[in-house]
Scaffold this active site. Structure first.
Site, PDB file in Angstrom:
ATOM      1  N   PRO A  17      -0.172  62.682  59.869  1.00 35.89           N
ATOM      2  CA  PRO A  17      -0.316  61.898  58.634  1.00 35.89           C
ATOM      3  C   PRO A  17      -0.297  62.714  57.347  1.00 35.89           C
ATOM      4  CG  PRO A  17      -2.362  61.942  59.895  1.00 35.89           C
ATOM      5  CD  PRO A  17      -1.305  62.496  60.781  1.00 35.89           C
ATOM      6  N   ASN A  18       0.402  62.157  56.392  1.00 36.31           N
ATOM      7  CA  ASN A  18       0.492  62.648  55.007  1.00 36.31           C
ATOM      8  C   ASN A  18       1.366  63.884  54.828  1.00 36.31           C
ATOM      9  OD1 ASN A  18      -1.287  60.666  53.784  1.00 36.31           O
ATOM     10  ND2 ASN A  18      -2.914  61.645  54.945  1.00 36.31           N
TER      11      ASN A  18
ATOM     12  N   ARG B 147       1.920  66.688  46.011  1.00 30.85           N
ATOM     13  CA  ARG B 147       0.595  67.020  45.481  1.00 30.85           C
ATOM     14  C   ARG B 147       0.045  68.226  46.231  1.00 30.85           C
ATOM     15  NH1 ARG B 147      -3.202  61.993  44.843  1.00 30.85           N
ATOM     16  NH2 ARG B 147      -4.373  63.641  43.848  1.00 30.85           N
TER      17      ARG B 147
ATOM     18  N   TYR C 107      -0.636  73.523  50.082  1.00 35.52           N
ATOM     19  CA  TYR C 107       0.455  73.307  51.039  1.00 35.52           C
ATOM     20  C   TYR C 107       1.809  73.847  50.574  1.00 35.52           C
ATOM     21  CZ  TYR C 107      -3.048  70.213  53.025  1.00 35.52           C
ATOM     22  OH  TYR C 107      -4.201  69.712  53.559  1.00 35.52           O
TER      23      TYR C 107
ATOM     24  N   ASN D  15       1.894  69.631  64.401  1.00 35.39           N
ATOM     25  CA  ASN D  15       0.901  69.715  63.333  1.00 35.39           C
ATOM     26  C   ASN D  15       0.265  68.330  63.262  1.00 35.39           C
ATOM     27  OD1 ASN D  15      -0.646  69.796  61.064  1.00 35.39           O
ATOM     28  ND2 ASN D  15       0.878  70.832  59.780  1.00 35.39           N
TER      29      ASN D  15
ATOM     30  N   ALA E 201      -4.617  65.586  59.803  1.00 32.83           N
ATOM     31  CA  ALA E 201      -6.046  65.228  59.854  1.00 32.83           C
ATOM     32  C   ALA E 201      -6.500  64.831  61.259  1.00 32.83           C
ATOM     33  CB  ALA E 201      -6.331  64.103  58.869  1.00 32.83           C
TER      34      ALA E 201
ATOM     35  N   ASP F 217      -5.645  64.189  74.832  1.00 31.93           N
ATOM     36  CA  ASP F 217      -5.388  63.640  76.174  1.00 31.93           C
ATOM     37  C   ASP F 217      -3.890  63.477  76.443  1.00 31.93           C
ATOM     38  OD1 ASP F 217      -8.069  63.570  76.769  1.00 31.93           O
ATOM     39  OD2 ASP F 217      -8.320  61.423  76.416  1.00 31.93           O
TER      40      ASP F 217
ATOM     41  N   GLU G 226       0.057  74.405  68.373  1.00 36.57           N
ATOM     42  CA  GLU G 226      -0.458  73.696  67.198  1.00 36.57           C
ATOM     43  C   GLU G 226      -0.217  74.555  65.959  1.00 36.57           C
ATOM     44  OE1 GLU G 226      -4.461  71.883  67.549  1.00 36.57           O
ATOM     45  OE2 GLU G 226      -4.884  72.880  65.639  1.00 36.57           O
TER      46      GLU G 226
ATOM     47  N   HIS H 241      -0.633  74.771  61.587  1.00 36.59           N
ATOM     48  CA  HIS H 241      -1.164  74.268  60.312  1.00 36.59           C
ATOM     49  C   HIS H 241      -0.604  75.102  59.180  1.00 36.59           C
ATOM     50  CE1 HIS H 241      -3.864  71.576  62.310  1.00 36.59           C
ATOM     51  NE2 HIS H 241      -4.149  72.555  63.146  1.00 36.59           N
TER      52      HIS H 241
ATOM     53  N   SER I  92      -1.933  75.367  56.199  1.00 40.42           N
ATOM     54  CA  SER I  92      -3.058  76.056  55.556  1.00 40.42           C
ATOM     55  C   SER I  92      -3.931  76.715  56.624  1.00 40.42           C
ATOM     56  CB  SER I  92      -3.886  75.052  54.751  1.00 40.42           C
ATOM     57  OG  SER I  92      -4.470  74.087  55.621  1.00 40.42           O
TER      58      SER I  92
ATOM     59  N   ARG J 200     -11.253  76.584  54.953  1.00 41.53           N
ATOM     60  CA  ARG J 200     -11.412  75.386  54.112  1.00 41.53           C
ATOM     61  C   ARG J 200     -12.764  74.719  54.417  1.00 41.53           C
ATOM     62  NH1 ARG J 200      -6.004  72.002  54.253  1.00 41.53           N
ATOM     63  NH2 ARG J 200      -7.117  70.969  52.560  1.00 41.53           N
TER      64      ARG J 200
ATOM     65  N   ARG K 115     -12.838  71.111  59.023  1.00 39.04           N
ATOM     66  CA  ARG K 115     -11.454  71.409  59.456  1.00 39.04           C
ATOM     67  C   ARG K 115     -11.402  72.519  60.500  1.00 39.04           C
ATOM     68  NH1 ARG K 115      -8.088  68.504  55.852  1.00 39.04           N
ATOM     69  NH2 ARG K 115      -9.106  68.247  53.853  1.00 39.04           N
TER      70      ARG K 115
END
Ligand code: CA2
Length: 144
Positions: A9-10, A17, A22, A73, A76, A86, A97, A99, A101, A106, A110
């Protein structure tokens, strides 16, 4: 060799922004970067982004039998989703995985990742280059 690259998400808002966290490049630039890396490495890739947990679970399930590995990634959902953990365990494909950032530097919430428990590595804080590292790691693992 075929990889699925999944973004949560996002992440489609990249470049719009929070450039301080990011980066300035947008989501299309991220996908172009991933495709360029995979093209150079002779890897087939399918890239997806969703803002919905269940869709990400469906995408992980659909990798079973169609892909050799997963770069994810979870955004959130990293910090909340047992369902994504799962699903990764269920398909039992090598997964990394990523990320953009450094989630350890942070807010404290997180620092914890559920999906990391089903991944061979977690790469954080390297921006777009983290995706390249993940792809190369999976290539190495799958060539063994
Ligand atoms: O650093 C990462 O890649 C994250 O997965 C990004 C997630 C965050 O929840 C994770 O803790 C770490 C957030 C992605 C949201 O991306 C935005 C992009 C532009 C503007 C606002 C958010």
């Amino acid at each position: 060799m075929k990889l699925f690259v999944l973004n949560g998400p996002n992440l489609n808002m990249l470049g719009i922004r929070e450039p301080g966290i990011y980066g300035e490049r947008n989501f299309d630039a991220l996908i172009a970067y991933i495709k360029e890396v995979c093209n150079r490495e002779n890897i087939e890739v399918e890239c997806y982004q969703s803002n919905h947990e269940g869709v990400l679970v469906d995408l992980i399930q659909s990798a079973y039998g169609r892909a050799d590995g997963i770069v994810i990634n979870p955004a959130a959902y990293t910090h909340t989703s047992v369902a994504i953990l799962d699903a990764l365990k269920a398909v039992n494909l090598p997964a990394v995985e990523v990320h953009l950032s450094d989630i350890n530097e942070r807010e404290p919430f997180r620092r914890h990742s559920y999906p990391a428990m089903a991944c061979i590595a977690q790469i954080k804080g390297k921006g777009f280059a983290g995706y390249e590292e993940a792809i190369l790691l999976l290539k190495e693992r799958l060539s063994q």
